[in-house]
Design a protein around this motif. Structure first.
Motif, PDB file in Angstrom:
ATOM      1  N   GLU A 124       0.888  -1.172   0.000  1.00  0.00           N
ATOM      2  CA  GLU A 124       0.000   0.000   0.000  1.00  0.00           C
ATOM      3  C   GLU A 124       0.918   1.212   0.000  1.00  0.00           C
ATOM      4  O   GLU A 124       1.513   1.574   1.016  1.00  0.00           O
ATOM      5  CB  GLU A 124      -0.913  -0.035   1.235  1.00  0.00           C
ATOM      6  N   ALA A 127       0.666   4.699   2.570  1.00  0.00           N
ATOM      7  CA  ALA A 127       1.102   4.565   3.963  1.00  0.00           C
ATOM      8  C   ALA A 127       2.568   4.175   4.060  1.00  0.00           C
ATOM      9  O   ALA A 127       3.263   4.558   5.006  1.00  0.00           O
ATOM     10  CB  ALA A 127       0.238   3.530   4.684  1.00  0.00           C
ATOM     11  N   ARG A 361      -8.445   3.934  -3.469  1.00  0.00           N
ATOM     12  CA  ARG A 361      -9.413   4.753  -2.740  1.00  0.00           C
ATOM     13  C   ARG A 361      -8.920   6.193  -2.716  1.00  0.00           C
ATOM     14  O   ARG A 361      -7.826   6.480  -2.241  1.00  0.00           O
ATOM     15  CB  ARG A 361      -9.603   4.236  -1.311  1.00  0.00           C
ATOM     16  N   ARG A 363      -8.929  10.245  -1.655  1.00  0.00           N
ATOM     17  CA  ARG A 363      -9.191  11.032  -0.457  1.00  0.00           C
ATOM     18  C   ARG A 363     -10.575  11.655  -0.542  1.00  0.00           C
ATOM     19  O   ARG A 363     -10.972  12.174  -1.586  1.00  0.00           O
ATOM     20  CB  ARG A 363      -8.157  12.147  -0.314  1.00  0.00           C
ATOM     21  N   GLU A 374      -5.542   5.408  -0.467  1.00  0.00           N
ATOM     22  CA  GLU A 374      -4.940   4.076  -0.493  1.00  0.00           C
ATOM     23  C   GLU A 374      -4.617   3.715  -1.923  1.00  0.00           C
ATOM     24  O   GLU A 374      -5.453   3.870  -2.816  1.00  0.00           O
ATOM     25  CB  GLU A 374      -5.908   3.033   0.105  1.00  0.00           C
ATOM     26  N   PRO A 376      -2.822   0.494  -3.595  1.00  0.00           N
ATOM     27  CA  PRO A 376      -2.105  -0.793  -3.594  1.00  0.00           C
ATOM     28  C   PRO A 376      -1.418  -1.054  -4.932  1.00  0.00           C
ATOM     29  O   PRO A 376      -2.019  -0.893  -5.999  1.00  0.00           O
ATOM     30  CB  PRO A 376      -3.232  -1.813  -3.340  1.00  0.00           C
TER      31      PRO A 376
END
Length: 381
Positions: A124, A127, A361, A363, A374, A376
């Motif tokens: 991911e 992060a 995803r 913001r 997110e 990935p």
């Protein structure tokens, strides 16, 4: 034409709406004139009678508990007009130079290597890499100990809410005011070599200098203006290349050009606000003194009057007057550092190879910052 910048469909993909707005007379939404054409946005950003103090003014009307926020606004390059802005910029410019940013290249490369060297398999990316990297680089430059990095990231996210005060509740304002006091107190205690130390040493020819509180508040705004947008820039760059695999070769060879095209094609900072200091005529709009302006940087960056085939993502596009870092007296002071961090990060990731690894995803906690929450990816062959 109706325009709702908070609509989920707009946040998912604002560019069709921007295209329609550019071809229509300016509209008003949420009490603001919406400007989307490149020439109109530049005209406002160039006009020194237009005020950038709108956000502190909005906060001031929310109650007496916002004193710390108002003090932050008075010491911020983002929220001040001349002569206060010229004074602050004159002092900060003595430290925040092109040469100083270039000297950070080894620091940036070391931080990028530490975050990307061991990446493999499904990751991911936000992060793991994009979110922490700009914070780490700026913390190191300011001279903050490693133990503070995590707290600084949390504080920065809270204070960034001030860029969208209309979305804040009274509880939000009280919480952010407390964070500002804590954040400023922490930076005031940092006495190691770094950017804060250099800001304390800065002097004009007449002997003017920054106060201790101004140094701390300038440090806070470095994080607020430069970390979440830089993370979004990295994320948007990866998204653009996953969607345009034909551009990966050019981006691998010229990551700095790829970053520049991302700043135009999918700007991390989509909007900024101003208040008219006097009556204005901007394009087709007659704007009265005191009215609020919503400047859509993301729309201006795809204006076909300025950029040929603007919806096309093209790493080899000739450099053009994008507004990804704003324009004029409030143009982003940290733009060169953001490009350095994003370019080095993108180059390192492309060398390892990237493929999509799941749904992205976006913001949804901001109407002005556009980027993935997110992301990935599959790293490696």
């Amino acid at each position: 034409m109706r325009f709702n910048p908070l609509a989920p469909s707009f946040r998912a993909d604002p560019y069709p709406q921007y295209a329609a707005l550019r071809e229509a007379p300016p509209v008003r939404t949420l009490g603001m004139w919406v400007l989307t054409r490149h020439a109109d946005v530049v005209a406002v950003l160039r006009d020194r009678s237009v005020s950038a103090e709108l956000i502190p003014q909005v906060v001031a009307r929310r109650g007496p508990g916002a004193e710390a926020i108002l003090r932050l606004g008075r010491a911020s390059l983002v929220f001040t007009d001349d002569p206060a802005h010229a004074r602050l910029r004159g002092l900060v410019n003595r430290v925040f130079t092109t040469a100083a940013v270039e000297e950070l290249t080894p620091l940036v490369e070391a931080a990028v290597d530490a975050r990307t060297a061991g990446l493999a398999g499904t990751v991911e990316l936000m992060a793991t890499v994009a979110d922490p990297l700009p914070v780490e680089v700026l913390c190191t430059w300011l001279g903050l100990p490693t133990a503070l990095h995590g707290r600084v990231a949390r504080w920065t996210h809270e204070v960034r809410l001030l860029l969208e005060p209309g979305l804040m509740t009274e509880d939000d304002l009280a919480r952010v005011a407390a964070v500002v006091e804590t954040f400023a107190g922490t930076l005031a205690d940092v006495r190691t070599a770094g950017l804060l130390h250099e800001l304390r040493r800065a002097r004009t020819a007449g002997g003017d200098r920054l106060s201790e509180e101004e140094v701390a508040f300038l440090g806070i705004m470095c994080f607020v203006a430069g970390t979440e947008t830089s993370a979004a820039l990295i994320g948007n760059a990866v998204l653009a290349l996953l969607a345009h695999p034909d551009q990966v070769g050019a981006a691998r060879a010229r990551p700095a050009a790829a970053v520049r095209e991302v700043l135009r094609h999918d700007s991390p900072l989509q909007m900024t606000t101003r208040r008219a200091g006097g009556d204005l005529v901007v394009g087709d709009a007659r704007i009265a003194a005191g009215e609020q302006l919503l400047l859509c940087l993301g729309a201006a960056n795809r204006d076909p009057r300025v950029f040929e085939d603007p919806d096309r993502f093209d790493v080899d596009r000739p450099p053009g007057p994008h507004l990804g870092f704003g324009f004029g007296m409030h143009g982003c002071l940290g733009g060169a550092l953001a490009e350095l961090v994003a370019g080095r990060t993108l180059g390192a990731l492309l060398e390892r190879g990237l493929r999509p690894a799941g749904p992205v995803r976006r913001r949804t906690d901001s109407g002005i910052v556009r980027g993935p929450a997110e992301l990935p990816v599959q790293v490696g062959p």
